[in-house]
Design a protein around this motif. Structure first.
Motif, short mmCIF file in Angstrom:
data_model
loop_
_atom_site.label_atom_id
_atom_site.label_comp_id
_atom_site.label_asym_id
_atom_site.label_seq_id
_atom_site.Cartn_x
_atom_site.Cartn_y
_atom_site.Cartn_z
N ALA A 441 -22.86 -0.01 -39.33
CA ALA A 441 -23.22 -1.36 -39.99
C ALA A 441 -22.91 -2.80 -39.02
CB ALA A 441 -22.86 -1.43 -41.38
N SER A 442 -21.66 -2.75 -38.80
CA SER A 442 -21.20 -3.88 -37.92
C SER A 442 -21.79 -3.97 -36.61
CB SER A 442 -19.84 -4.14 -38.06
OG SER A 442 -18.98 -2.97 -37.54
N PHE A 443 -21.99 -2.56 -35.90
CA PHE A 443 -22.45 -2.69 -34.65
C PHE A 443 -23.95 -3.15 -34.68
CE2 PHE A 443 -24.26 -0.49 -31.00
CZ PHE A 443 -23.51 -0.76 -29.90
N TYR A 444 -24.63 -2.64 -35.94
CA TYR A 444 -26.01 -3.26 -35.98
C TYR A 444 -26.22 -4.53 -36.02
CZ TYR A 444 -30.74 -3.65 -38.00
OH TYR A 444 -32.04 -4.36 -38.13
N THR A 445 -25.05 -5.12 -36.51
CA THR A 445 -24.95 -6.75 -36.64
C THR A 445 -24.73 -7.42 -35.23
OG1 THR A 445 -24.12 -6.68 -38.95
CG2 THR A 445 -23.91 -8.87 -37.79
N MET A 446 -24.11 -6.71 -34.51
CA MET A 446 -23.66 -7.08 -33.37
C MET A 446 -24.80 -7.12 -32.40
SD MET A 446 -19.74 -5.25 -32.99
CE MET A 446 -19.51 -5.83 -31.29
N ILE A 447 -25.57 -6.01 -32.19
CA ILE A 447 -26.73 -6.11 -31.33
C ILE A 447 -27.95 -6.74 -31.74
CG2 ILE A 447 -25.96 -4.00 -30.55
CD1 ILE A 447 -27.99 -2.26 -31.96
N ASN A 448 -28.00 -7.29 -33.10
CA ASN A 448 -29.18 -8.03 -33.64
C ASN A 448 -28.72 -9.24 -33.68
OD1 ASN A 448 -31.57 -6.06 -34.22
ND2 ASN A 448 -29.44 -4.81 -34.91
N ASP A 449 -28.13 -10.00 -32.97
CA ASP A 449 -27.68 -11.39 -33.09
C ASP A 449 -27.10 -12.05 -34.29
OD1 ASP A 449 -28.78 -11.74 -30.30
OD2 ASP A 449 -30.73 -12.02 -31.07
N GLY A 450 -26.46 -11.07 -34.74
CA GLY A 450 -25.55 -11.36 -36.13
C GLY A 450 -26.21 -11.39 -37.30
N ALA A 451 -27.60 -10.62 -37.21
CA ALA A 451 -28.25 -10.41 -38.27
C ALA A 451 -27.68 -9.06 -39.11
CB ALA A 451 -29.91 -10.25 -38.15
N PRO A 452 -27.46 -9.30 -40.31
CA PRO A 452 -26.88 -8.29 -41.04
C PRO A 452 -27.82 -7.16 -41.30
CG PRO A 452 -27.19 -9.98 -42.66
CD PRO A 452 -27.39 -10.58 -41.39
N PRO A 453 -27.26 -5.75 -41.22
CA PRO A 453 -28.22 -4.79 -41.57
C PRO A 453 -28.80 -4.80 -42.94
CG PRO A 453 -26.02 -3.75 -41.70
CD PRO A 453 -25.97 -5.34 -41.14
N PRO A 454 -30.13 -4.69 -43.10
CA PRO A 454 -30.77 -4.55 -44.55
C PRO A 454 -30.05 -3.80 -45.54
CG PRO A 454 -32.51 -4.59 -42.87
CD PRO A 454 -31.14 -4.08 -42.09
N ALA A 455 -29.73 -4.11 -46.66
CA ALA A 455 -28.82 -3.21 -47.51
C ALA A 455 -29.21 -3.48 -48.67
CB ALA A 455 -27.11 -3.47 -47.11
N ALA A 456 -28.84 -2.74 -49.80
CA ALA A 456 -29.45 -3.06 -51.30
C ALA A 456 -28.24 -3.85 -51.58
CB ALA A 456 -29.27 -1.59 -51.85
#
Length: 714
Positions: A441-456
Motif C-alpha cells: 500500500a505504501s509502495f503504491y503511494t510512492m510510485i504514484n506521486d504520493g497518491a494513496p491507493p484507493p481503499a474503502a
C-alpha cells in the motif's frame, strides 16, 4: 514456510471487482492477520538475536586474529542477522542463487564454495550442526575467515600501509566470500564487491532491531588498490567475458530501443554500437553472463518484484555464473543504501519469472522474504524511483500496481495488476517473494506521486429521524441535496454552524453521500435519531471521529485493522505528526500509534506508554517492534503482566510492579535465564551501582553489571 495455495483466477477476480486489489472483507482480515504475524515474527526475531553478541564474542576469543566487528558485519551483509535455511519445498531450478545457511549465510556448493563442509572440517563437527546451530555456524565462519587472514598477503590482497587495520582484511574477505572457483578478473571483482560491502557496513555502523555494529573509521583507499577501488566505486562498468576484463566505461550510452526494435537498430555500425549501458540513470551497469538471459527484444508491459533470498553481492556473482540453473533479473537493489545494479537491458528477457519473462522486467531486492525487517527505507525508495522511471519510459501503468496485502504463499492476482509479486504469477506455485512484509500500500503511494491507493473509507452507521438537507460545506452554502430519513453511513464529523430548533441543537456536521445529490456532502448531526445536543455518535454509541484527524497511511492501516474507534485506542484526538528520527505518531483517546519505516506501526498505551514517555520516548527507546502482549506469570504474585519490545529495550508491567524498562546486558541476562517467570518482574529501572556499574531489582533477585565482570545475580 507454509505453502497454502489460494488461487484467485483472473476472470473470477475481475467478476468480484478486484482490479488491482482485493475484496474489502478479505483485505481487512488479511491485514489483521499479517499484523499479528509480523508482531509475532518480530518478537521471535528479537529473541533469536539476543544471544548472538555472546556467540560473536566467543568466536573472537577463539580466533583472536579476527578484528572485532568483522563477523557481525559479514552476518549483516549476508543474512541481516537471521538464522536462514532454504525452503525444503522449493525446487532448486527456481532458485535465483545457491542457498545459504545460518546466521553467517554459509554456502553449501551448488555452484558456490562448500563453506558448510569446509567450516565443519575446521571445527571437527558435523555439517548438520554448522547448518542448524547458530553458535556453531558463527564459529565455522570465524574458522574460515581466520584461515584466510592467516594466508600470506599478496599484492592484490592488502596494502602494506594497512597491514594492522581493518583495511588489511579486504583480501581475506574476498577469498572468504565463497563465490565459486576460478581466478578470473570478473570473479575477482565479485569477491571484492563482497569485501567492499562488509567494510562499508563497518564504516556506517548499524544500531537497531537488536543488531549492534559499532561504526569504525575505515579508509577504503587503504583497503583496496587504486585500480580495484576505481572499479568498485565506478557508476558503470564494462565487462568482457571472452577477454576476461572489467573496466569503467564512459562510452556513449546506447539509445533506448522503441518497442519491437532490436538493441542496435538505428545505430551506426561502429565498435561502440554494441556497448550496453544502463536504462535507469542511477544504476550501475554490470551485465549478467550471456548464458543467463535472452537477447530477444520485447515490449515490456509489467514489473515483477522479487527478493534474492540471499545477499546483494552474492546475487550479482551468481547472475554472472554461466552454470545451470541459468537465472537473472534486470535489476538488483542493495538493502543498506539502495544501490541499484542493472544486469540485463530492459528490452531483453531476463530469466526471472518462468512463463512471464517475455513481457516483464524483474527487480531483485537484497535479503529474504521471510524477514519482517528486510524492507529498509533506502531500498524501498530506490525501488520506487526505479519503478516510476520504468512507468515513464515503458508501457507500464504505475496505477495498476498491487495495493493489497502481501502473502507468504502463492496467491495469483488478476492480469490487470501489472506491478506485482513473483508469488502472484501463474506457474510459480513454489514462490511467494517478496513476501507478506513488503508494504504494497505504501509502495503504491510512492510510485504514484504520493497518491494513496484507493481503499474503502471506514464508515459509521447512523439513524436519522427526518430527511436532512445536504450542503457542500458545514459552514454555509446552498443546499446540494437530501439524505432521506432512515439508516445511513457517514465518514466523519467536523464542527460547523449551529443547526436546530429551540432547546435542541447541534454544531457537528457529518460527511456522507446524499441519497439525492452528490457524494461527500455535509448534513447536520441535529438530525440523528438519538444522542443529545452537540453529540455525534454512531448507532452503537461510539464517537464518530473528526475529519481533521482521521488516521491515514500505515498508522491508519494499523488503527483500522485493530478496529478503529471500537478498539482500545478509541477516537483519534490529534493529527498525525513528526516523531524523532524520521518517524510519525498519532494520539488517540486510549493511547498512541508510533510508526517508523524500519519498524512499522504499533500502538503503545496504558502504564507502558506513561513510562515510555516519562523516560525519553522514541528518542531514548526507539520505536516499538511489536504490539503489547501477555507476559508470563509472576512467581511472586501469581499475576500475569504485559510486555512490549522497543528497538532499544523491553518494557514489562504488572498491576503490582508498574511498568519498567530493561535493556543492554541486563536484558540479555534476563532473557537467557527464564525472564519474568523465573526472575520476576522489574521493580524499578536500571540504576547506578558503584563507580562504573549498573544494577536492576526484580521480584526474585537483583541483577548487577560491571564492565569487568559482566552480569550476575545476587
Amino acid at each position: 514456510m507454509s505453502r497454502r495455495i489460494l488461487t484467485a483466477l483472473a476472470a473470477g477476480a475481475v467478476a468480484l471487482g478486484m482490479c488491482g486489489g482485493v475484496a474489502a472483507g478479505e483485505t481487512s482480515a488479511a491485514i489483521e492477520a499479517l499484523e499479528r504475524d509480523r508482531a509475532a515474527a518480530l518478537q521471535d526475531l528479537a529473541r533469536e538475536r539476543a544471544p548472538y553478541p555472546r556467540y560473536f564474542q566467543r568466536a573472537y576469543e577463539r580466533y583472536p586474529d579476527i578484528p572485532r566487528g568483522l563477523l557481525e558485519a559479514i552476518a549483516y551483509a549476508q543474512t541481516g542477522w537471521r538464522h536462514v535455511a532454504p525452503d525444503p519445498g522449493e525446487e532448486p531450478g527456481h532458485r535465483h542463487m545457491p542457498p545459504a545457511y545460518g546466521v553467517m549465510g554459509l554456502y553449501r556448493g551448488e555452484g558456490f564454495a562448500n563453506q558448510v563442509h569446509e567450516g565443519a572440517e575446521l571445527l571437527g563437527v558435523s555439517e548438520r550442526l554448522v547448518m542448524t546451530d547458530p553458535e556453531t555456524n558463527i564459529l565455522a565462519a570465524a574458522a574460515l575467515l581466520d584461515r584466510e587472514i592467516r594466508q600470506p598477503a599478496g599484492p592484490q590482497d592488502r596494502l602494506a600501509t594497512a597491514r594492522d587495520g581493518l583495511e588489511s582484511t579486504s583480501g581475506a574477505l574476498a577469498r572468504y566470500a565463497g563465490y565459486g572457483p576460478g581466478d578470473s578478473s570478473i570473479q575477482g571483482y565479485a569477491r571484492q564487491s563482497f569485501a567492499y560491502e562488509v567494510l562499508q557496513t563497518l564504516a556506517k555502523g548499524v544500531d537497531g532491531h537488536g543488531v549492534k555494529i559499532s561504526r569504525q573509521p575505515i579508509q577504503m583507499e587503504l583497503a583496496f588498490p587504486a585500480d580495484s577501488l576505481r572499479l568498485l566505486t565506478a557508476p558503470a562498468l564494462r565487462m568482457d567475458h571472452e577477454a576476461d576484463s572489467v573496466r569503467p566505461t564512459d562510452e556513449q550510452v546506447e539509445p533506448l530501443p522503441a518497442p519491437g526494435e532490436t538493441a542496435t537498430q538505428g545505430l551506426a555500425a561502429t565498435p561502440e554500437a554494441g556497448i550496453a549501458a544502463v536504462d535507469f540513470g542511477e544504476a550501475i551497469w554490470n551485465p549478467a553472463h550471456t548464458a543467463n538471459y535472452s537477447t530477444a527484444g520485447n515490449s515490456m508491459t509489467g514489473v515483477i518484484m522479487h527478493t534474492v533470498e540471499g545477499s546483494y553481492a552474492g546475487t550479482i556473482s551468481w547472475f554472472k555464473n554461466p552454470a545451470p540453473p541459468n537465472t537473472s533479473a534486470h535489476y538488483v537493489i542493495r538493502k543498506s543504501d539502495g544501490q541499484i545494479t542493472q544486469m540485463v537491458r530492459e528490452y531483453q528477457q531476463a530469466w526471472h519469472a518462468y512463463a512471464h519473462n517475455y513481457y516483464t522486467i524483474g527487480i531483485e531486492h537484497d535479503g529474504y522474504a521471510s524477514d519482517p525487517n528486510n524492507w529498509s527505507q533506502a531500498m524501498l525508495n530506490a525501488s520506487a524511483r526505479l519503478v516510476r522511471s520504468i512507468c515513464a519510459r515503458r508501457p507500464v501503468d504505475c496505477a495498476s500496481a498491487w495495493k493489497g496485502p502481501g502473502y507468504d504463499y502463492w496467491h495469483v492476482v488478476p492480469d490487470s495488476v501489472r506491478i506485482k509479486a513473483h508469488g502472484m504469477l501463474t506457474y510459480n506455485q513454489n514462490r511467494y517473494d517478496p513476501g507478506k512484509y513488503f508494504p504494497w500500500a505504501s509502495f503504491y503511494t510512492m510510485i504514484n506521486d504520493g497518491a494513496p491507493p484507493p481503499a474503502a473509507t471506514p464508515t459509521y452507521w447512523v439513524d436519522t429521524w427526518a430527511a436532512a438537507p445536504g450542503y457542500p460545506s458545514p459552514t454555509g452554502g446552498s443546499q446540494s441535496g437530501t439524505l432521506h430519513q432512515g439508516t445511513h453511513y457517514v465518514y466523519c464529523k467536523t464542527w460547523g454552524r449551529r443547526q436546530g430548533s429551540g432547546a435542541e441543537f447541534n454544531h457537528w456536521w457529518l460527511k456522507t453521500d446524499l441519497d439525492v445529490g452528490p457524494a461527500n456532502q455535509w448534513v447536520s448531526a441535529y438530525y440523528l435519531s438519538r444522542w443529545g445536543n452537540d453529540e455525534a455518535r454512531d448507532n452503537d454509541g461510539y464517537d464518530i471521529p473528526r475529519c481533521e484527524v482521521l488516521p491515514y497511511g500505515e498508522i491508519g492501516r494499523k488503527y483500522y485493522a485493530m478496529g478503529g474507534v471500537r478498539s482500545d485506542l478509541g477516537v483519534p484526538t490529534n493529527e498525525e505528526a513528526d516523531a524523532a528520527n524520521g518517524g510519525r505518531w498519532q494520539q488517540f483517546a486510549g493511547g498512541m500509534i508510533l510508526w517508523h519505516a524500519d519498524t512499522g506501526a504499533f500502538p503503545v498505551w496504558g502504564q507502558i506508554l506513561e513510562h515510555f514517555r516519562a523516560t525519553g520516548s522514541e528518542g531514548r527507546w526507539g520505536y516499538p517492534l511489536i504490539d503489547e502482549l501477555d507476559a508470563g506469570v509472576s512467581p511472586a504474585t501469581g499475576q500475569r503482566g504485559k510486555f512490549q519490545y522497543f528497538e532499544d529495550g523491553l518494557f514489562l508491567w504488572t498491576p503490582a510492579t508498574g511498568a519498567h524498562a530493561i535493556h543492554g546486558a541486563i536484558l540479555a541476562h534476563f532473557e537467557d535465564n527464564g525472564r519474568e517467570e523465573a526472575l520476576g518482574y522489574p521493580l524499578g529501572d536500571e540504576e547506578a551501582h558503584g563507580s562504573n556499574g549498573r544494577k536492576q531489582r526484580f521480584e526474585q533477585t537483583t541483577l548487577y553489571w560491571t564492565p569487568a565482570n559482566g552480569v550476575w545475580a545476587d
